[in-house]
Design an enzyme around this catalytic site. Structure first.
Site, PDB file in Angstrom:
ATOM      1  N   GLU A   9     -37.555 -33.386 -30.152  1.00 44.51           N
ATOM      2  CA  GLU A   9     -38.083 -34.568 -29.386  1.00 44.51           C
ATOM      3  C   GLU A   9     -36.898 -34.850 -28.287  1.00 44.51           C
ATOM      4  O   GLU A   9     -37.446 -35.272 -27.281  1.00 44.51           O
ATOM      5  CB  GLU A   9     -38.045 -35.739 -30.481  1.00 44.51           C
ATOM      6  N   HIS A  37     -27.840 -42.249 -31.626  1.00 40.45           N
ATOM      7  CA  HIS A  37     -27.446 -41.107 -30.911  1.00 40.45           C
ATOM      8  C   HIS A  37     -25.768 -40.815 -30.714  1.00 40.45           C
ATOM      9  O   HIS A  37     -25.445 -40.304 -29.506  1.00 40.45           O
ATOM     10  CB  HIS A  37     -28.188 -40.774 -29.536  1.00 40.45           C
TER      11      HIS A  37
END
Length: 179
Positions: free
Chosen positions: A24, A141
């Site tokens: 992704e 992240h």
């Protein structure tokens, strides 16, 4: 509708498929390749695509984006699910309306930043992108995006995770019946 189960004899009218994509973050490769390879079948048979990129970053329902025609099924489902915090109202729908300061809920528009992109923009399947939120973030992240952060700060007691599971199960069951 909320508590139907296979153990109780429920057989959905429509097939429910779960998919987990790879790549992704490096260009949506997994979902794009699959949607392109199965585009004809998706156009002919797929009722909806539900995207869960960030399923839980808190314990309240505050946002959703998707194809405008998906708002009705989402609202009906949110009205059936109680919030993690009983003080937030009788349902996730009430919780969402409170977060919107009484404005009527509406779906934000989907762009091209997640795995729903190929389904919506290339194949033409209606999509929803949603999750529970409400905790302070900034960790997404990063090296801090781990189990301990979730357990200690984002969703202590995992109430948001429980409600997210309940919401997604109810939404999938509704789509499998109404679609």
């Amino acid at each position: 509708m909320l508590f139907r189960s296979a153990r109780g004899g429920w057989i959905p009218r429509h097939t429910i498929r779960l998919a987990f994509w790879d790549a992704e973050e490096t260009g949506l490769f997994g979902s794009t390749e699959w949607a392109e390879a199965n585009g004809d079948d998706l156009r002919a048979r797929c009722i909806a695509y539900i995207n869960v990129d960030v399923g839980v970053s808190g314990a309240s329902f505050q946002r959703a984006s998707g194809s405008p025609g998906m708002l009705g099924v989402l609202v009906r489902t949110l009205a059936e699910v109680t919030p993690a915090d009983p003080a937030a109202g009788a349902s996730l729908l009430e919780e969402w309306r409170t977060h919107l300061s009484g404005r009527e809920p509406r779906l934000g528009l989907v762009g091209a930043g997640s795995d729903y992109a190929s389904f919506c923009h290339h194949v033409g399947v209606p999509v929803l992108d949603l999750g529970l939120s409400g905790a302070s973030g900034g960790q997404y992240h990063t090296a801090f995006d781990d189990f301990l952060l979730i357990e200690r700060f984002i969703d202590p007691g995992f109430r948001g995770h429980e409600k997210a599971g309940e919401l997604f199960a109810a939404l999938l069951a509704r789509l499998a019946e109404e679609g």
